[in-house]
Motif scaffolding. Structure first.
Motif, PDB file in Angstrom:
ATOM      1  N   PRO A 174      43.506 150.750 -11.248  1.00  0.00           N
ATOM      2  CA  PRO A 174      43.957 152.100 -10.878  1.00  0.00           C
ATOM      3  C   PRO A 174      43.480 153.201 -11.820  1.00  0.00           C
ATOM      4  CG  PRO A 174      45.742 150.526 -10.619  1.00  0.00           C
ATOM      5  CD  PRO A 174      44.626 149.789 -11.305  1.00  0.00           C
ATOM      6  N   ALA A 175      43.525 152.963 -13.141  1.00  0.00           N
ATOM      7  CA  ALA A 175      43.144 154.017 -14.084  1.00  0.00           C
ATOM      8  C   ALA A 175      41.682 154.413 -13.895  1.00  0.00           C
ATOM      9  CB  ALA A 175      43.391 153.550 -15.516  1.00  0.00           C
ATOM     10  N   ASP A 176      40.808 153.434 -13.747  1.00  0.00           N
ATOM     11  CA  ASP A 176      39.383 153.734 -13.541  1.00  0.00           C
ATOM     12  C   ASP A 176      39.158 154.418 -12.195  1.00  0.00           C
ATOM     13  OD1 ASP A 176      38.662 152.673 -15.966  1.00  0.00           O
ATOM     14  OD2 ASP A 176      38.218 150.688 -15.165  1.00  0.00           O
ATOM     15  N   LEU A 177      39.858 153.942 -11.175  1.00  0.00           N
ATOM     16  CA  LEU A 177      39.694 154.538  -9.856  1.00  0.00           C
ATOM     17  C   LEU A 177      40.132 155.996  -9.858  1.00  0.00           C
ATOM     18  CD1 LEU A 177      39.044 154.414  -6.875  1.00  0.00           C
ATOM     19  CD2 LEU A 177      41.342 153.488  -6.469  1.00  0.00           C
ATOM     20  N   MET A 178      41.252 156.312 -10.476  1.00  0.00           N
ATOM     21  CA  MET A 178      41.729 157.698 -10.500  1.00  0.00           C
ATOM     22  C   MET A 178      40.746 158.599 -11.238  1.00  0.00           C
ATOM     23  SD  MET A 178      44.297 157.695  -8.633  1.00  0.00           S
ATOM     24  CE  MET A 178      44.701 159.422  -8.927  1.00  0.00           C
ATOM     25  N   ALA A 179      40.167 158.101 -12.334  1.00  0.00           N
ATOM     26  CA  ALA A 179      39.187 158.902 -13.063  1.00  0.00           C
ATOM     27  C   ALA A 179      37.957 159.183 -12.203  1.00  0.00           C
ATOM     28  CB  ALA A 179      38.784 158.189 -14.349  1.00  0.00           C
ATOM     29  N   MET A 180      37.492 158.154 -11.486  1.00  0.00           N
ATOM     30  CA  MET A 180      36.325 158.346 -10.625  1.00  0.00           C
ATOM     31  C   MET A 180      36.646 159.250  -9.443  1.00  0.00           C
ATOM     32  SD  MET A 180      34.182 154.750 -10.603  1.00  0.00           S
ATOM     33  CE  MET A 180      35.545 153.627 -10.425  1.00  0.00           C
ATOM     34  N   LEU A 181      37.835 159.149  -8.904  1.00  0.00           N
ATOM     35  CA  LEU A 181      38.213 160.015  -7.790  1.00  0.00           C
ATOM     36  C   LEU A 181      38.299 161.475  -8.216  1.00  0.00           C
ATOM     37  CD1 LEU A 181      40.924 157.887  -5.920  1.00  0.00           C
ATOM     38  CD2 LEU A 181      38.577 158.367  -5.198  1.00  0.00           C
ATOM     39  N   ARG A 182      38.775 161.715  -9.430  1.00  0.00           N
ATOM     40  CA  ARG A 182      38.844 163.106  -9.900  1.00  0.00           C
ATOM     41  C   ARG A 182      37.460 163.732  -9.969  1.00  0.00           C
ATOM     42  NH1 ARG A 182      43.122 161.096 -13.149  1.00  0.00           N
ATOM     43  NH2 ARG A 182      41.664 160.570 -14.844  1.00  0.00           N
ATOM     44  N   PHE A 183      36.479 162.925 -10.343  1.00  0.00           N
ATOM     45  CA  PHE A 183      35.110 163.437 -10.381  1.00  0.00           C
ATOM     46  C   PHE A 183      34.467 163.422  -8.997  1.00  0.00           C
ATOM     47  CE2 PHE A 183      30.547 162.818 -10.501  1.00  0.00           C
ATOM     48  CZ  PHE A 183      30.116 163.758 -11.433  1.00  0.00           C
ATOM     49  N   GLY A 184      34.597 162.279  -8.287  1.00  0.00           N
ATOM     50  CA  GLY A 184      33.838 162.077  -7.071  1.00  0.00           C
ATOM     51  C   GLY A 184      34.439 162.647  -5.806  1.00  0.00           C
ATOM     52  N   ALA A 185      35.770 162.671  -5.713  1.00  0.00           N
ATOM     53  CA  ALA A 185      36.401 163.139  -4.474  1.00  0.00           C
ATOM     54  C   ALA A 185      35.974 164.549  -4.079  1.00  0.00           C
ATOM     55  CB  ALA A 185      37.923 163.043  -4.591  1.00  0.00           C
ATOM     56  N   PRO A 186      35.858 165.500  -5.054  1.00  0.00           N
ATOM     57  CA  PRO A 186      35.408 166.841  -4.646  1.00  0.00           C
ATOM     58  C   PRO A 186      34.002 166.866  -4.060  1.00  0.00           C
ATOM     59  CG  PRO A 186      36.465 166.929  -6.800  1.00  0.00           C
ATOM     60  CD  PRO A 186      36.281 165.475  -6.464  1.00  0.00           C
ATOM     61  N   THR A 187      33.196 165.818  -4.340  1.00  0.00           N
ATOM     62  CA  THR A 187      31.840 165.797  -3.780  1.00  0.00           C
ATOM     63  C   THR A 187      31.822 165.333  -2.328  1.00  0.00           C
ATOM     64  OG1 THR A 187      31.301 163.491  -4.377  1.00  0.00           O
ATOM     65  CG2 THR A 187      30.993 165.177  -6.079  1.00  0.00           C
ATOM     66  N   VAL A 188      32.905 164.671  -1.871  1.00  0.00           N
ATOM     67  CA  VAL A 188      32.893 164.086  -0.528  1.00  0.00           C
ATOM     68  C   VAL A 188      32.790 165.146   0.567  1.00  0.00           C
ATOM     69  CG1 VAL A 188      34.194 162.702   1.128  1.00  0.00           C
ATOM     70  CG2 VAL A 188      34.076 161.995  -1.265  1.00  0.00           C
TER      71      VAL A 188
END
Length: 509
Positions: free
Chosen positions: A209-223
């Motif tokens: 979860p911790a790694d996923l949340m960090a990646m989502l904070r960066f990557g989700a806005p790009t979707v």
């Protein structure tokens, strides 16, 4: 700078191998498929192929982009592998759930996308949704480590199986559009399983979860931005298929296939550019490289677009059935659109470097809006219109708008001194050669082809005569050629022939 450019070209060439092979074979088999599929069936297959790619952007939820960025932020091998396992597991779960849902509601989805019911066709698309998305994630892991050899083997195997499966299903089993989809996606699914074994230390179904949340904070806005960018690439196809003419959509799909000569270069750049751009720690050095790469990219793709404009009619006559001849009208615009998309990728890296990926969305939204508006104006459902050429023009207009907005939003984030004079000089010369040749030269026959080939040679000549190339660039090219000739002579002296070396005489440069 020369070292970075060599690295970009070498890795890009490796990542292009699969695309080059796939697109070359796709062009060679295009006459076969266009004889066995009607324009309507071909248009339906292409509509679902594009829908799969658009859905895959959403299902990756940005972790693919975040994985590449985070990989270069952390030099610890254990941490990198943990990030890779989380990214792989996330995509595996999202795609599996989505594929099952698509299969469950296949009839309704078929009527929504195609305006007719064909559940088996949607089952093929569901397989593609799973296979394509997971394959992209596996390829991303190979790219960050620059495992070019493994990438070439995997992509080559994918191409070979795709050709065998597709020809068998379309030509011999007479499965039409279903065979076209199943041949493509069935091969990809097998390659995914193979790469999961190769990358088994990085494959997992457990999400941290911790790694996923960090990646989502960066990557989700790009979707939303990435989805909007791809949507503007495909909205024209769906508009033509649903609102204008199934046959026109088929012609447009053939034109897209023939624009492969530009698409392959852009795809290789798309794969090789971010890892190289993010790996440069010095901002000043990165800014210089970004500027130089933009100029050379525009030069390389611009010459190809000029050639496609002048020779498009003969490309269609050579590689498609006669009933698809009208595809040439959209071909120059689609080639130009792909070239403009590659320039957009330079700005995407700038926002990623500055960690403000949310700024991609306004530019993508602006491009999508312009595309839709121009489609409605240039290709209305009734009355006079430009047909598939109008759809291509709309795509180019969208990219121009997107580039303008992206430049305005990023110029204060990371200062890049783009070579505006050379870019304008390049645009004027290549645009002038393409436009004058199209207006003045014959449009058919061997004589017209030879005249247009000769006219195309004006482009590099005019660039040289007008001083486009700097003196040090000319010296570097002469040095590379001289060194290459020296190595060939040395090889011949040692071995007496050049057959083996001729495959890559400059490989040691």
């Amino acid at each position: 700078m020369l070292g970075y450019l060599k690295r970009l070209v070498s890795t890009g060439a490796a990542y292009q191998f699969g695309d080059i092979l796939a697109k070359a074979i796709a062009l060679l088999t295009l006459p076969l498929y266009t004889h066995h599929l009607s324009p309507d069936a071909y248009g339906a297959a292409e509509a679902l192929l594009t829908a799969v790619i658009l859905a895959s952007i959403l299902l990756r939820v940005g972790v693919g982009e975040a994985f590449i960025r985070f990989y270069f932020d952390d030099r610890d091998a254990a941490r990198r592998e943990r990030i890779a396992r989380t990214a792989t597991a996330t995509v595996a779960w999202t795609t599996t759930i989505a594929a099952l849902l698509v299969a469950e509601f296949a009839g309704a989805i078929s009527r929504l996308l195609l305006s007719f019911s064909d559940p088996p066709l949607i089952y093929c698309a569901a397989l593609g949704l799973w296979a394509f998305t997971n394959l992209e994630m596996a390829y991303a892991q190979l790219r960050v480590d620059e495992r070019a050899r493994t990438y070439v083997i995997a992509s080559g195997a994918n191409v070979a199986m795709t050709v065998l499966f597709t020809i068998g299903l379309v030509v011999f089993a007479h499965q039409g559009a279903r065979g076209l989809l199943l041949g493509n996606f069935g091969a990809s699914a097998l390659v995914v399983l193979g790469l999961w074994w190769v990358l088994r230390r990085r494959f997992s179904l457990r999400v941290k979860p911790a790694d996923l949340m960090a990646m989502l904070r960066f990557g989700a806005p790009t979707v939303p931005a990435d989805a909007s960018v791809y949507a503007l690439q495909v909205v024209d196809r769906f508009y033509l298929f649903r609102s204008y003419s199934h046959g026109a959509a088929g012609l447009y799909a053939v034109a897209i296939k023939l624009a492969t000569v530009v698409f392959v270069a852009v795809r290789g750049f798309q794969y090789a550019w971010p890892p190289l751009a993010y790996s440069i720690e010095s901002d000043a050095e990165a800014a210089r490289l970004y500027s130089l790469v933009s100029t050379y990219y525009a030069l390389a793709t611009g010459i190809v677009v000029c050639g496609v404009t002048l020779l498009g009619r003969w490309m269609v006559m050579l590689l498609a059935a006669h009933r698809f001849l009208g595809a040439y009208r959209a071909l120059p615009w689609l080639a130009l659109g792909w070239a403009l998309y590659g320039l957009y990728l330079v700005f995407v890296v700038i926002t990623g470097r500055a960690r403000v990926t949310s700024r991609n969305l306004p530019a993508a939204a602006a491009g999508l809006t312009v595309n839709v508006v121009l489609l409605l104006l240039l290709v209305p459902r009734s009355g006079a219109n430009l047909g598939i050429a109008g759809a291509g023009i709309a795509l180019c207009g969208a990219y121009v708008a997107m580039l303008l907005v992206m430049y305005l939003l990023t110029r204060g984030l990371f200062e890049v001194g783009f070579e505006w004079r050379r870019l304008m000089q390049l645009t004027a010369i290549l645009g002038g050669v393409a436009l004058s040749g199209e207006l003045l030269l014959p449009t058919h026959g061997p004589g017209g082809l030879l005249l247009r080939l000769a006219w195309l040679a004006l482009a590099p000549a005019l660039l040289l005569l007008t001083g486009f190339f700097h003196s040090h660039e000319r010296e570097q090219v002469r040095a590379l050629l001289s060194d290459g000739r020296r190595r060939v002579r040395a090889f011949r002296a040692r071995h007496g022939d050049v057959e083996a070396y001729a495959e890559d005489p400059l490989r040691d440069l």
